[in-house]
Design a protein around this motif. Sequence first.
Motif, PDB file in Angstrom:
ATOM      1  N   THR A   1       0.827  -1.210   0.000  1.00  0.00           N
ATOM      2  CA  THR A   1       0.000   0.000   0.000  1.00  0.00           C
ATOM      3  C   THR A   1       0.857   1.254   0.000  1.00  0.00           C
ATOM      4  N   HIS A   2       0.908   1.906  -1.145  1.00  0.00           N
ATOM      5  CA  HIS A   2       1.657   3.149  -1.293  1.00  0.00           C
ATOM      6  C   HIS A   2       0.872   4.306  -0.669  1.00  0.00           C
ATOM      7  N   ARG A   3       1.583   5.320  -0.230  1.00  0.00           N
ATOM      8  CA  ARG A   3       0.923   6.436   0.452  1.00  0.00           C
ATOM      9  C   ARG A   3      -0.096   7.142  -0.442  1.00  0.00           C
ATOM     10  N   SER A   4       0.105   7.143  -1.757  1.00  0.00           N
ATOM     11  CA  SER A   4      -0.858   7.792  -2.658  1.00  0.00           C
ATOM     12  C   SER A   4      -2.202   7.080  -2.622  1.00  0.00           C
ATOM     13  N   TYR A   5      -2.191   5.775  -2.510  1.00  0.00           N
ATOM     14  CA  TYR A   5      -3.415   4.984  -2.411  1.00  0.00           C
ATOM     15  C   TYR A   5      -4.069   5.219  -1.056  1.00  0.00           C
TER      16      TYR A   5
ATOM     17  N   LEU B   1      -1.739   1.785  -5.751  1.00  0.00           N
ATOM     18  CA  LEU B   1      -1.344   3.159  -6.034  1.00  0.00           C
ATOM     19  C   LEU B   1      -2.563   4.046  -6.204  1.00  0.00           C
ATOM     20  N   GLY B   2      -2.394   5.309  -5.866  1.00  0.00           N
ATOM     21  CA  GLY B   2      -3.433   6.289  -6.137  1.00  0.00           C
ATOM     22  C   GLY B   2      -3.549   6.552  -7.626  1.00  0.00           C
ATOM     23  N   GLN B   3      -4.650   7.174  -8.007  1.00  0.00           N
ATOM     24  CA  GLN B   3      -4.895   7.392  -9.430  1.00  0.00           C
ATOM     25  C   GLN B   3      -3.794   8.221 -10.079  1.00  0.00           C
TER      26      GLN B   3
ATOM     27  N   THR C   1       0.786   8.332 -14.021  1.00  0.00           N
ATOM     28  CA  THR C   1       2.156   8.759 -14.342  1.00  0.00           C
ATOM     29  C   THR C   1       3.147   7.589 -14.260  1.00  0.00           C
ATOM     30  N   LYS C   2       2.643   6.400 -14.523  1.00  0.00           N
ATOM     31  CA  LYS C   2       3.476   5.189 -14.603  1.00  0.00           C
ATOM     32  C   LYS C   2       4.207   4.891 -13.300  1.00  0.00           C
ATOM     33  N   GLY C   3       3.482   5.076 -12.189  1.00  0.00           N
ATOM     34  CA  GLY C   3       4.084   4.827 -10.885  1.00  0.00           C
ATOM     35  C   GLY C   3       4.518   3.391 -10.685  1.00  0.00           C
ATOM     36  N   ARG C   4       3.885   2.454 -11.384  1.00  0.00           N
ATOM     37  CA  ARG C   4       4.243   1.047 -11.216  1.00  0.00           C
ATOM     38  C   ARG C   4       5.652   0.743 -11.716  1.00  0.00           C
ATOM     39  N   ASN C   5       6.225   1.668 -12.480  1.00  0.00           N
ATOM     40  CA  ASN C   5       7.584   1.446 -12.970  1.00  0.00           C
ATOM     41  C   ASN C   5       8.569   2.474 -12.420  1.00  0.00           C
ATOM     42  N   LYS C   6       8.155   3.270 -11.446  1.00  0.00           N
ATOM     43  CA  LYS C   6       9.072   4.250 -10.866  1.00  0.00           C
ATOM     44  C   LYS C   6      10.044   3.549  -9.923  1.00  0.00           C
TER      45      LYS C   6
END
Length: 253
Positions: free
Chosen positions: A35-39, A108-110, A115-120
Motif C-alpha cells: 500500500t503506497h501512500r498515494s493509495y 497506487l493512487g490514481q 504517471t506510470k508509478g508502477r515502474n518508478k
Amino acid sequence: MSSDPESPKLEDGHQLLLKRLGVTIDAGTLRLALTHRSYAYENGGIPTNERLEFLGDSILGFSVTDALYRDNPTLPEGELAKRRSAVVSTRALASIARSLGVGEFIYLGQGERLTKGRNKSSILADTMESLIGATYLTHGIETARELVMRLVGPLLADSAVLGAGTDWKTNIQEIAAARHLGTIEYEITGTGPDHNRSFSARLLIGGQHFGTGAGPSKKEAERSAAAAGWNVLQERFAGKGGAAGSASGTAAG
C-alpha cells in the motif's frame, strides 16, 4: 475494504507474487506492504507501507553487511561500504522488483497510476523493502535474511552492479584536481513530457568534452556522463600513473 475497482484484481495476484518471492505472508500484512501512500491518501488515510519499509531497510542493510563481511575477509572497510551501497541502492532494488513484476501488485493512487508509478524506481525499491519487513514480521529474522540473500546475493558477484555503486562524479573531481584539468561542467538537456522526462548530459572539463550520458533524471544523466568521462581519462593518461594520478581513484557511492 477499498472501493477502488483495481483492488480485487490486485488481491487475485497476491499468491502469484508470493510464489515469485518464495515466501508466505499473511494477507493483511502483505496488503499493507503493497500500500503506497498515494493509495492510502485517496482511500481515507488508511495505513501505508512506510513503517514496513523502514523495518525492511534495516534488515536489508544488516543482511548484506553481514554477508559482505563474512565472504570478503581481506576487503577494507571502504570497499565493503561501496559494495553494500551498490546492492542496496534504489537502482538495484528497483531492478529486482521489475524482475519479479512487483509493480503490477502495488496499490497506487490514481495520480501515480496515470504517471506510470508502477515502474518508478523509487516506488519499486521502497516496496521491496516493505516486503522484506513483512517477511520478517511473519517469519522472523532468518527467513527474512534468506529472502534478502536470495534476491540480492547474486548482485554481490555482478561487476556491473558493483560498478554502479561507484561515485563517478567524485572521481572526476579528484582527477580534474590532480591533473589540473580545469573547471568541471555538465550540460543538461531534457526531452519528453513533464511526467516522463528523460535527460542527457555532456561532461566538460576545462571546456573540453569528455563524455556523454543519459538517464531518467538529471542526476542519473550526470552520473552516466561522469562514468563515460572516467573511461576517456583512463585511456588518455594510460602509462602516466593512471587517470587519477595522485587522486584516490574510487569513492564510496
